[in-house]
Enzyme design. Structure first.
Site, PDB file in Angstrom:
ATOM      1  CG  ASN A   1      -1.870   0.956   1.483  1.00 23.37           C
ATOM      2  OD1 ASN A   1      -1.645   2.210   0.297  1.00 23.37           O
ATOM      3  ND2 ASN A   1      -2.471   1.218   2.503  1.00 23.37           N
TER       4      ASN A   1
ATOM      5  NE  ARG B   1      -6.049   2.212  -0.426  1.00 22.40           N
ATOM      6  CZ  ARG B   1      -5.824   3.348   0.418  1.00 22.40           C
ATOM      7  NH1 ARG B   1      -4.870   3.747   1.076  1.00 22.40           N
ATOM      8  NH2 ARG B   1      -7.004   3.974   0.560  1.00 22.40           N
TER       9      ARG B   1
ATOM     10  CG  HIS C   1     -12.465   4.580   3.307  1.00 17.71           C
ATOM     11  ND1 HIS C   1     -12.946   5.286   4.398  1.00 17.71           N
ATOM     12  CD2 HIS C   1     -11.089   4.707   3.670  1.00 17.71           C
ATOM     13  CE1 HIS C   1     -11.983   6.235   5.026  1.00 17.71           C
ATOM     14  NE2 HIS C   1     -10.793   5.836   4.592  1.00 17.71           N
TER      15      HIS C   1
END
Ligand code: ADP
Length: 407
Positions: free
Chosen positions: A7, A95, A184
């Site tokens: 990430n 991500r 999210h």
């Protein structure tokens, strides 16, 4: 299968290495302050002979390529490593924040996916460039391993136009892609899947309001396992009161402040970095600090906490109305999982919708546990479900890679 999850932020790389046989974390850590004199790494070992080892040091990390190299070296280091060779990593999950309208699911990264991530630099200026830097660094360091992208926006491609469009001229949407995208998504998807299982409901029949309360905060209305509305917008600034972001305000306020002499960049920085809990309290963006300050009688902190809860319950009320029914309100993120007073305040405010708060359960569902904080038989159950975005990325990556391997 061993899956490595990355990430990448603008000045940091968070990583976790999973053994998917039992979904255990073999190692995890954080490279931070990339590009500064104070760059460094924190690394923790979760399995094997070096289990429990922690390693933290400053190191020169001029860019993401150097950061990725530093991490891969640690993973094979005899003292703090968990692998004999990085060849043991069978797939890498990344991500990626913004896939805009073109990406509706997890995908193997090829030239076309790289092009989409790049096309969306304008929509995700803070996240997409470092996300891509991490992908390119990984591809160069381990050319043989498949790289998989899990997009934050993908969970929201099921929103209907009435939820994702803004009431502005069509041309703004058609020409400039101005619409709600949502963020999210990996967290909201993870807790949706987990809650369906906990409630013993088939995914396509579960209706939820999922509430992610961390430093960033967002809420999703889920009907039949799919997102139908969401509180963040074209950017993550919209919706709930957050650690440093304002959430929803009158769209004329930024123009008014520009009229008062601030530049557009200054307004942007204030709304994203100096607003929310921090701006209101003039003290901290951290809920723990604010709750202690409230105890000590700090009125600004009290208003910040009150507004935080007020906005959360207001959104829950509106999502309650648009959903066919609500099987549970699901609280997650650092605040949702840990902050007992905030959970209590939210739950008590939902009593008119049928949530019967249970103090003993609120005390018991802590330390990464999942469970209800309402009484059995409550018309509106409120659940705590810890999120795990990295595990969601690892599961997606493993599933997609396994599919590709099938003849
Ligand atoms: P991020 O969005 O950066 O991943 P987190 O999900 O970790 O953030 O959430 C950070 C928030 O969670 C902070 O406001 C912090 O105060 C809050 N938090 C974490 N642990 C606790 C706790 N034990 N009690 C109250 N709040 C907590």
């Amino acid at each position: 299968m061993k899956v490595f999850v990355l990430n990448c932020g603008s000045s940091s790389i968070k990583y976790q290495l999973f053994d998917m046989a039992d979904e255990s974390v073999m190692a995890k850590g954080l490279v931070e302050r990339i590009g500064s004199q104070k760059a460094g790494v924190k690394h923790t070992v979760g399995s094997g002979p070096n289990h429990g080892a922690e390693h933290s040091r400053e190191a020169p990390v001029p860019n993401h390529t150097a950061g990725v190299k530093l991490i891969l070296d640690l993973l094979v280091d005899p003292r703090v490593g968990v692998l004999r060779s990085t060849d043991e990593i069978q797939a890498v999950g990344h991500r990626v924040v913004h896939g805009a309208e073109k990406i509706s699911g997890t995908c193997l990264i090829d030239e076309k996916v790289v092009a989409v991530i790049r096309e969306n630099f304008a929509l995700g200026p803070v996240h997409n460039p470092p996300n891509l830097a991490g992908i390119e660094a990984m591809m160069a360091a381990m050319p043989g391993a498949p790289n998989v992208a899990v997009f934050d926006t993908a969970f929201f491609t099921t929103l209907p136009p009435k939820a994702y469009r803004y009431a502005v001229p069509n041309n703004w949407y058609a020409r400039y892609h101005v619409r709600k995208y949502g963020f999210h998504g990996t967290s909201h998807r993870y807790v949706t899947l987990a809650a369906a299982e906990l409630l013993s409901k088939p995914l396509d029949q579960v209706n939820l309001i999922t509430v992610h309360l961390g430093n960033g905060c967002s809420m999703t209305a889920v009907a039949g396992g799919k997102a139908v509305d969401h509180s963040m917008g074209m950017t993550p600034l919209d919706g709930l009161v957050m650690g440093t972001r304002s959430g929803t305000i009158d769209p004329a306020v930024p123009l008014f402040m520009i009229g008062q002499g601030l530049s557009a960049q200054q307004v942007d920085a204030v709304l994203n970095k100096q607003s929310g809990l921090l701006g209101l309290s003039e003290r901290s963006n951290d809920m723990r600090d604010l709750l202690s300050a409230v105890e000590a009688g700090d009125e600004r902190a009290r208003l910040a906490v009150d507004m935080f809860v007020y906005r959360v319950v207001k959104y829950i009320g509106s999502y309650h109305v648009i959903l066919p029914s609500v099987d549970a309100v699901v609280l997650t993120g650092g605040i949702g999982e840990n902050s007992l007073p905030i959970r209590q305040a939210v739950c008590r405010q939902l009593s008119r919708l049928g949530a019967e708060f249970d103090e003993a359960r609120n005390q018991a569902v802590v330390a990464g546990k999942a469970g209800p904080i309402t009484r059995d038989g409550s018309k509106l159950p409120v659940w705590i479900v810890p999120t795990n975005e990295e595990l969601m990325i690892a599961r997606d990556t493993a599933a997609l890679t396994a599919q590709l391997r099938r003849p």
